[in-house]
Motif scaffolding. Structure first.
Motif, short mmCIF file in Angstrom:
data_model
loop_
_atom_site.label_atom_id
_atom_site.label_comp_id
_atom_site.label_asym_id
_atom_site.label_seq_id
_atom_site.Cartn_x
_atom_site.Cartn_y
_atom_site.Cartn_z
N MET A 17 -8.90 -7.88 12.14
CA MET A 17 -8.33 -6.62 11.74
C MET A 17 -7.50 -6.08 12.89
N LEU A 18 -6.39 -5.45 12.54
CA LEU A 18 -5.52 -4.82 13.52
C LEU A 18 -5.25 -3.40 13.06
N VAL A 19 -5.42 -2.43 13.97
CA VAL A 19 -5.08 -1.04 13.69
C VAL A 19 -3.88 -0.67 14.54
N MET A 20 -2.82 -0.21 13.88
CA MET A 20 -1.63 0.24 14.59
C MET A 20 -1.51 1.74 14.37
N ASN A 21 -2.07 2.49 15.30
CA ASN A 21 -2.14 3.95 15.20
C ASN A 21 -0.94 4.56 15.92
N ALA A 22 0.24 4.24 15.39
CA ALA A 22 1.49 4.74 15.98
C ALA A 22 2.49 4.98 14.85
N LEU A 68 3.68 0.79 9.43
CA LEU A 68 3.44 0.09 8.17
C LEU A 68 4.62 -0.78 7.77
N ASP A 69 5.82 -0.29 8.05
CA ASP A 69 7.02 -1.06 7.73
C ASP A 69 7.04 -2.34 8.56
N GLY A 70 6.95 -3.46 7.91
CA GLY A 70 6.94 -4.74 8.60
C GLY A 70 5.56 -5.27 8.93
N ALA A 71 4.52 -4.49 8.63
CA ALA A 71 3.16 -4.93 8.98
C ALA A 71 2.74 -6.20 8.23
N GLU A 72 3.37 -6.45 7.09
CA GLU A 72 3.01 -7.66 6.34
C GLU A 72 3.33 -8.93 7.12
N THR A 73 4.23 -8.86 8.09
CA THR A 73 4.53 -10.04 8.88
C THR A 73 3.36 -10.43 9.80
N ILE A 74 2.44 -9.51 10.01
CA ILE A 74 1.28 -9.76 10.87
C ILE A 74 0.12 -10.37 10.09
N LEU A 75 0.12 -10.23 8.75
CA LEU A 75 -1.01 -10.70 7.94
C LEU A 75 -1.35 -12.18 8.11
N PRO A 76 -0.42 -13.07 8.42
CA PRO A 76 -0.84 -14.45 8.66
C PRO A 76 -1.77 -14.58 9.88
N ALA A 77 -1.69 -13.64 10.81
CA ALA A 77 -2.50 -13.71 12.03
C ALA A 77 -3.80 -12.94 11.93
N VAL A 78 -3.83 -11.89 11.14
CA VAL A 78 -5.04 -11.07 10.97
C VAL A 78 -5.24 -10.77 9.49
N PRO A 79 -6.48 -10.69 9.03
CA PRO A 79 -6.71 -10.52 7.60
C PRO A 79 -6.41 -9.11 7.07
N ILE A 80 -6.51 -8.09 7.92
CA ILE A 80 -6.30 -6.71 7.50
C ILE A 80 -5.52 -5.98 8.57
N VAL A 81 -4.52 -5.21 8.12
CA VAL A 81 -3.74 -4.37 9.02
C VAL A 81 -3.84 -2.93 8.52
N ILE A 82 -4.18 -2.02 9.41
CA ILE A 82 -4.15 -0.59 9.12
C ILE A 82 -3.00 -0.03 9.94
N ALA A 83 -2.10 0.68 9.26
CA ALA A 83 -0.89 1.15 9.93
C ALA A 83 -0.48 2.50 9.34
N MET A 84 0.47 3.12 10.00
CA MET A 84 0.95 4.44 9.58
C MET A 84 2.26 4.31 8.82
N ALA A 85 2.35 4.98 7.66
CA ALA A 85 3.50 4.88 6.78
C ALA A 85 4.73 5.60 7.31
N GLU A 98 -2.60 3.67 6.01
CA GLU A 98 -2.69 2.79 4.86
C GLU A 98 -3.12 1.41 5.35
N HIS A 99 -3.52 0.58 4.42
CA HIS A 99 -3.92 -0.76 4.83
C HIS A 99 -3.20 -1.81 3.99
N LEU A 100 -3.04 -2.96 4.60
CA LEU A 100 -2.57 -4.17 3.93
C LEU A 100 -3.64 -5.22 4.17
N ALA A 101 -3.87 -6.05 3.17
CA ALA A 101 -4.89 -7.09 3.31
C ALA A 101 -4.40 -8.39 2.70
N ARG A 102 -4.80 -9.48 3.32
CA ARG A 102 -4.51 -10.79 2.74
C ARG A 102 -5.23 -10.91 1.40
#
Length: 95
Positions: free
Chosen positions: A1-6, A10-27, A75-79
């Protein structure tokens, strides 16, 4: 899991999903106070062995209870196949 609290992470966070199963990011941009309130509650819930989904919901509730407009931003994105309500990062069982 990766949290991007900045801001705007969120824009572009889907590019990280191959490396981590869940991304939490700010819209959108998030204020410093809102980011701090989010992180404090989110990580407290994670540390108390709650699921990532529960921690995310609690952090958003805490932000809303502080009358922060930014409460909608995390928000979150998940594989495929990943369930944030089943993912628990801490096991605090004492055997």
């Amino acid at each position: 899991m990766l949290v991007m609290n900045a801001c705007d992470t969120l824009d572009g966070a889907e590019t990280i999903l191959p490396a981590v199963p869940i991304v939490i990011a700010m819209a959108e941009p998030i204020g410093d106070v809102a980011a701090t309130v989010f992180a404090t509650q989110f990580y407290a819930a994670i540390a108390s062995a709650q699921s990532v989904g529960s921690a995310l919901r609690q952090a958003k509730v805490r932000m809303r209870s502080a009358s922060l407009e930014d409460a909608k931003l995390p928000e979150h994105l998940a594989r495929d196949g990943q369930d944030i309500d089943k993912l628990v990062l801490v096991n605090n069982r004492i055997d």
